[in-house]
Design an enzyme around this catalytic site. Structure first.
Site, short mmCIF file in Angstrom:
data_model
loop_
_atom_site.label_atom_id
_atom_site.label_comp_id
_atom_site.label_asym_id
_atom_site.label_seq_id
_atom_site.Cartn_x
_atom_site.Cartn_y
_atom_site.Cartn_z
N SER A 62 -15.59 -17.60 6.07
CA SER A 62 -17.06 -17.76 6.14
C SER A 62 -17.65 -16.09 6.47
O SER A 62 -19.18 -15.65 6.09
CB SER A 62 -17.99 -18.99 6.29
OG SER A 62 -17.54 -20.03 5.89
N PRO A 261 -15.89 -14.39 16.38
CA PRO A 261 -16.16 -14.54 17.92
C PRO A 261 -16.43 -16.21 18.25
O PRO A 261 -17.22 -16.84 18.80
CB PRO A 261 -17.75 -14.21 17.95
CG PRO A 261 -17.02 -13.04 16.48
CD PRO A 261 -16.38 -13.49 15.86
N HIS A 404 -12.93 -29.37 5.00
CA HIS A 404 -12.27 -28.96 5.97
C HIS A 404 -11.18 -30.45 6.79
O HIS A 404 -10.14 -30.72 7.28
CB HIS A 404 -12.56 -28.07 7.32
CG HIS A 404 -12.50 -27.18 6.99
ND1 HIS A 404 -11.40 -26.14 7.15
CD2 HIS A 404 -13.02 -26.08 7.02
CE1 HIS A 404 -11.69 -25.24 6.41
NE2 HIS A 404 -12.85 -24.53 6.97
N HIS A 442 -15.97 -18.50 -0.05
CA HIS A 442 -14.65 -18.00 -0.14
C HIS A 442 -14.58 -19.84 -0.84
O HIS A 442 -15.18 -20.13 -0.78
CB HIS A 442 -13.80 -18.40 1.28
CG HIS A 442 -14.71 -19.23 1.96
ND1 HIS A 442 -14.18 -20.16 2.52
CD2 HIS A 442 -15.01 -18.87 3.38
CE1 HIS A 442 -14.50 -21.47 3.11
NE2 HIS A 442 -15.83 -20.62 3.42
N HIS A 460 -8.47 -22.76 3.82
CA HIS A 460 -9.90 -22.24 2.95
C HIS A 460 -8.39 -21.63 1.78
O HIS A 460 -7.50 -21.69 1.81
CB HIS A 460 -9.70 -21.42 2.77
CG HIS A 460 -11.31 -21.15 4.07
ND1 HIS A 460 -11.94 -20.47 5.85
CD2 HIS A 460 -11.76 -22.43 4.63
CE1 HIS A 460 -13.05 -20.82 6.22
NE2 HIS A 460 -13.14 -21.96 5.96
#
Length: 509
Positions: A62, A261, A404, A442, A460
């Protein structure tokens, strides 16, 4: 007079594949998207590997997807940059990393290496940890401890043993380093201010308190017996002669080697901020290095690979041209449509409004696959009726966040929810004589089975993503595009010339 908005809908984790097994995208009942594909021009875009500045064959994610879309050019990612610096040798001369080394030498203290132990390449890469261990060896540092966060999300759910053994073999070979703690990423890498999770990880690595084991593998196997896969392994302390091998203490150096991050900020704040209100803890005096910049407001942090500034991102350029824009998403993807889409800049552009819809507080999103997509949609429809915006960037988190979980039926429901929402938005945009582009950052929920093992796949994918062009006078689209081509396409529709910094090209023939 009604503005003719150009609306970009990013269906997070909505990829394309011809395979039917484990494909929640094709299995879902999605009349609106099916109708759009029949009636309007569409193409497929590359969203992984070199198409988005990642190593060849590396799945997209992402952060990377939104950066590339917003920049209108291929943005070479931290993963590619750091890997290259290790192979070039520059890594070993890095100023920030060497500050950590010098501090340990000066104080005869310990070097702690924190991060996700995984070759997933989304948040970290195991090869970067090997680079750090090699650096410690070259600089003759003796006390080196790894606090390994376990993945099970960007890689197979129960694959951590392989990576633990890989890094332990490497450390044995090179003659330095030991694993001091293990912790599932659910605890170590929260991003939703669930401080009670972060605290368990903090307790293990700073206080030496948590589950106990005599080795990392023993701790992992204990967790498997409790039916907890890698992501959910309770923070565990590795003992040596009955005591924790290592804890982070004053005058130590810490290197957090995650390069993405968003899931590294909270633990960094817990360990290193001087003022912190997530939970009660002592302040530590550390040399703290993060490989990339996690947040420009973090104090007392050295950054090994600072961000490169991207000029004339889509948002900035549209703003300079006096246009008004809206960004809207729920919590899980809010940073993506703002910070990442703007090239890693937190401040909104002039004329850029933002709407954040809180994500539902559930343990895992298969429990609520619709998440808060309906609220996002209702709010957007209200905003479109204000006739204020020239451009709208929207993210639906469902196909990714529910994908996920590995729960196929839930992912199907997630896609069906998004389809319903897309239908409402497209109708409103057409009513305004605007344009809707529908794409993804994605893949994920189109491939929920690992075809080699038949087990659920929660990661992914490297599959292409759709790009659909909905308007009353849509034109044909070319093939062979990538995410970086979306911004130039949108600018063409807004009658704005493409800035020289954008190397992507319009997808309109």
């Amino acid at each position: 007079m009604s503005k003719k908005p150009v609306v970009l809908m990013i269906l997070d984790g909505f990829g394309l594949t011809n395979k039917v097994d484990g494909n929640a995208v094709s299995a879902a009942n999605k009349p609106n998207l099916d109708n759009i594909l029949k009636k309007y021009p569409h193409t497929q875009l590359g969203a992984s590997g070199m198409d988005v500045g990642l190593p060849e064959g590396q799945m997209g994610n992402s952060e990377v997807g939104h950066l590339n879309i917003g920049a209108g050019r291929i943005v070479y990612q931290a993963l590619t940059k750091i890997t290259k610096s290790i192979s070039d040798g520059d890594f070993f001369e890095n100023v920030a990393l060497n500050k950590a080394i010098e501090n340990v030498k000066k104080n005869n203290s310990t070097l702690h290496l924190l991060g996700l132990l995984s070759p997933g390449g989304v948040h970290s890469h195991i090869d970067h940890l090997k680079g750090l261990i090699k650096l410690a060896k070259e600089k003759d540092i003796k006390k080196v401890y790894i606090h390994a966060f376990l993945d099970g999300r960007d890689v197979a759910p129960s694959s951590a043993k392989e990576y633990i053994e890989d890094i332990e073999n490497y450390m044995n070979e090179i003659g330095v380093g030991e694993i001091a703690t293990i912790s599932g990423r659910y605890y170590a890498m929260d991003r939703d201010k669930r401080w009670e999770r972060v605290q368990l990880c903090y307790n293990a690595i700073v206080l030496g308190k948590g589950e106990e084991a005599n080795s990392a593998v023993e701790g992992l196997e204990k967790s498997y017996r409790d039916n907890k896969t890698d992501e959910f392994v309770l923070p565990s302390v590795v003992l040596k002669e009955g005591k924790p091998k290592a804890k982070i203490e004053n005058k130590d150096s810490v290197v957090f080697f995650n390069f993405r991050p968003d899931r590294a900020r909270e633990l960094t704040r817990a360990i290193n901020d001087k003022v912190f209100d997530g939970f009660e803890r002592e302040t530590l005096d550390l040399t703290y290095v993060t490989v990339t910049e996690y947040d420009s407001t973090l104090e007392n942090v050295e950054v090994a690979f600072p961000p490169e500034h991207l000029n004339n991102t889509l948002g900035e350029y549209v703003s300079k041209n006096g246009k008004k824009q809206l960004r809207i998403a729920e919590t899980e993807k809010y940073a993506h449509v703002t910070f990442f889409f703007n090239g890693g800049v937190e401040e909104p552009n002039e004329g850029e409004d933002r709407v954040l819809i809180p994500s539902p507080k559930v343990a895992t999103y298969d429990m609520q696959p619709e998440m808060n997509a309906y609220e996002v949609t209702d709010k957007l429809l209200e905003r479109l009726d204000e006739d204020k915006y020239d451009m709208v960037i929207l993210n639906f988190a469902n196909p990714d966040m529910v994908g996920h979980t590995g729960v196929f039926e839930a992912a199907k429901k997630a896609i069906e929810t998004v389809d319903e929402c897309v239908g409402k938005i497209v109708n409103k945009v057409l009513e305004k004589d605007g344009t809707a582009f529908i794409t993804a950052d994605h893949g994920n929920s189109e491939e929920m089975i690992d075809y080699s093992t038949g087990k659920p796949m929660t990661a992914h994918t490297t599959n292409p993503v759709p790009f659909m062009y909905v308007s009353k006078n849509s034109k044909e689209l070319r093939e062979g595009g990538k995410l970086a081509d979306i911004a130039p396409t949108m600018l063409q529709l807004m009658n704005l010339p493409k800035p020289s910094e954008m190397t992507g090209n319009s997808l309109i023939k």
